[in-house]
Write an enzyme that holds these catalytic residues in place. Structure first.
Site, PDB file in Angstrom:
ATOM      1  N   GLU A   1       0.524   7.932  -3.551  1.00 27.49           N
ATOM      2  CA  GLU A   1       1.170   7.549  -2.512  1.00 27.49           C
ATOM      3  C   GLU A   1       2.193   8.486  -2.256  1.00 27.49           C
ATOM      4  O   GLU A   1       2.626   8.899  -0.908  1.00 27.49           O
ATOM      5  CB  GLU A   1       1.682   6.135  -2.529  1.00 27.49           C
ATOM      6  CG  GLU A   1       0.508   4.992  -2.389  1.00 27.49           C
ATOM      7  CD  GLU A   1      -0.001   5.145  -0.846  1.00 27.49           C
ATOM      8  OE1 GLU A   1       0.654   5.135   0.095  1.00 27.49           O
ATOM      9  OE2 GLU A   1      -1.236   5.268  -0.943  1.00 27.49           O
TER      10      GLU A   1
ATOM     11  N   HIS B   1       0.737  -1.052  -0.024  1.00 29.26           N
ATOM     12  CA  HIS B   1      -0.066  -0.118   0.221  1.00 29.26           C
ATOM     13  C   HIS B   1       0.899   1.369   0.080  1.00 29.26           C
ATOM     14  O   HIS B   1       0.612   2.217  -0.929  1.00 29.26           O
ATOM     15  CB  HIS B   1      -0.876   0.028   1.146  1.00 29.26           C
ATOM     16  CG  HIS B   1      -1.983   1.082   1.080  1.00 29.26           C
ATOM     17  ND1 HIS B   1      -3.022   0.730   2.175  1.00 29.26           N
ATOM     18  CD2 HIS B   1      -2.198   2.138   0.397  1.00 29.26           C
ATOM     19  CE1 HIS B   1      -3.871   1.808   1.819  1.00 29.26           C
ATOM     20  NE2 HIS B   1      -3.342   2.858   0.955  1.00 29.26           N
TER      21      HIS B   1
ATOM     22  N   HIS C   1       1.879  11.175   0.876  1.00 32.79           N
ATOM     23  CA  HIS C   1       2.843  10.524   2.254  1.00 32.79           C
ATOM     24  C   HIS C   1       4.193  11.079   2.045  1.00 32.79           C
ATOM     25  O   HIS C   1       4.801  11.334   2.835  1.00 32.79           O
ATOM     26  CB  HIS C   1       2.274   9.003   2.234  1.00 32.79           C
ATOM     27  CG  HIS C   1       1.082   8.517   2.626  1.00 32.79           C
ATOM     28  ND1 HIS C   1       0.390   9.233   3.707  1.00 32.79           N
ATOM     29  CD2 HIS C   1       0.307   7.936   1.854  1.00 32.79           C
ATOM     30  CE1 HIS C   1      -1.025   8.656   3.724  1.00 32.79           C
ATOM     31  NE2 HIS C   1      -1.115   8.123   2.468  1.00 32.79           N
TER      32      HIS C   1
END
EC number: 4.6.1.19
Length: 238
Positions: free
Chosen positions: A111, A51, A115
């Protein structure tokens, strides 16, 4: 190249040092997160998939989308330009988007943009002879390297927990099996519709998030699964 940090750099979340290129802050709790995608099925049938790598704050809250100027919509071409073809082919297999291969790029963008831009130790200022997007390739390589140390499928299988149409499992058995590959600390175990779906392995880091020392730590969120009767459906082979 990213600046090197001393081997006795302080461990994130364990001291209140100032943020620096060798101290992850405020996002000092780094989570390597994994999916079990079975509906629709994604990735190898005998592996969990990636993930991401998330910099949570030490209290479990988090920041997101930290640098508009470093949000990218061309991760694949960035990695290709850096000759990271082996990394890219690994990502296509082990970091797929559940909506299909044509969505992989947008998943990777998400992602990184949400992040990756929030990891303070991989800011361009932490590099010597920095070239544009250098930290993007380093981020994806680090996520993959960390994921490779956390073979959840094998850890569960070694404990007799394997994908099945009808078997169910106890949360404590699942947590014990996964803690065995994480220095005794169980990850966050996420369920959806009574079935295993996500894992979050928590780390504190000595030095930079790139190439630093990842030290297993306690999770900051309790599992949302029930105590028993947890399903672990097989991925379809199609």
């Amino acid at each position: 190249t990213i600046d090197t940090c001393s081997s006795d750099s302080p461990l994130s979340c364990q001291t209140d040092n100032e943020a620096s290129c060798c101290f992850n802050s405020p996002g000092g709790s780094l989570l390597q997160t994994q999916f079990w995608d079975y509906d629709p099925s994604d990735g190898p049938s005998d592996s969990w998939t990636i993930h991401g790598l998330w910099p949570d704050n030490c209290d479990g809250s988090y920041q997101e989308y930290c640098d508009d100027s470093r949000e990218y919509s061309n991760i694949t071409s960035i990695l290709e330009a850096q000759d990271r073809t082996e990394l890219l082919s690994y990502m296509k297999e082990y970091w797929p988007d559940y909506e299909g291969a044509d969505e992989d790029e947008s998943f990777w963008e998400h992602e990184w943009n949400k992040h990756g831009t929030c990891i303070n130790t991989i800011d361009p200022s932490c590099y010597t002879d920095y070239y544009a997007q250098e930290e993007v390739g380093d981020f994806f390589q680090q996520v993959v390297d960390l994921f490779k140390t956390l073979d959840s499928y094998t850890a569960l299988s070694d404990a007799g927990i394997t994908p099945s149409e009808d078997a169910t499992y106890k949360l404590s058995d699942i947590e014990d099996a996964l803690a065995a590959i994480h220095d005794g600390y169980p990850p966050y175990v996420g369920c959806e519709d009574g079935a295993l779906s996500q894992l979050y392995y928590y780390f504190n880091v000595k030095g930079s998030a790139i190439g630093g020392t990842y030290v297993a730590s306690e999770r900051l969120e309790d599992s949302n699964c029930k105590g028993s009767g947890i399903k672990y459906p097989p991925k379809s082979s199609s």
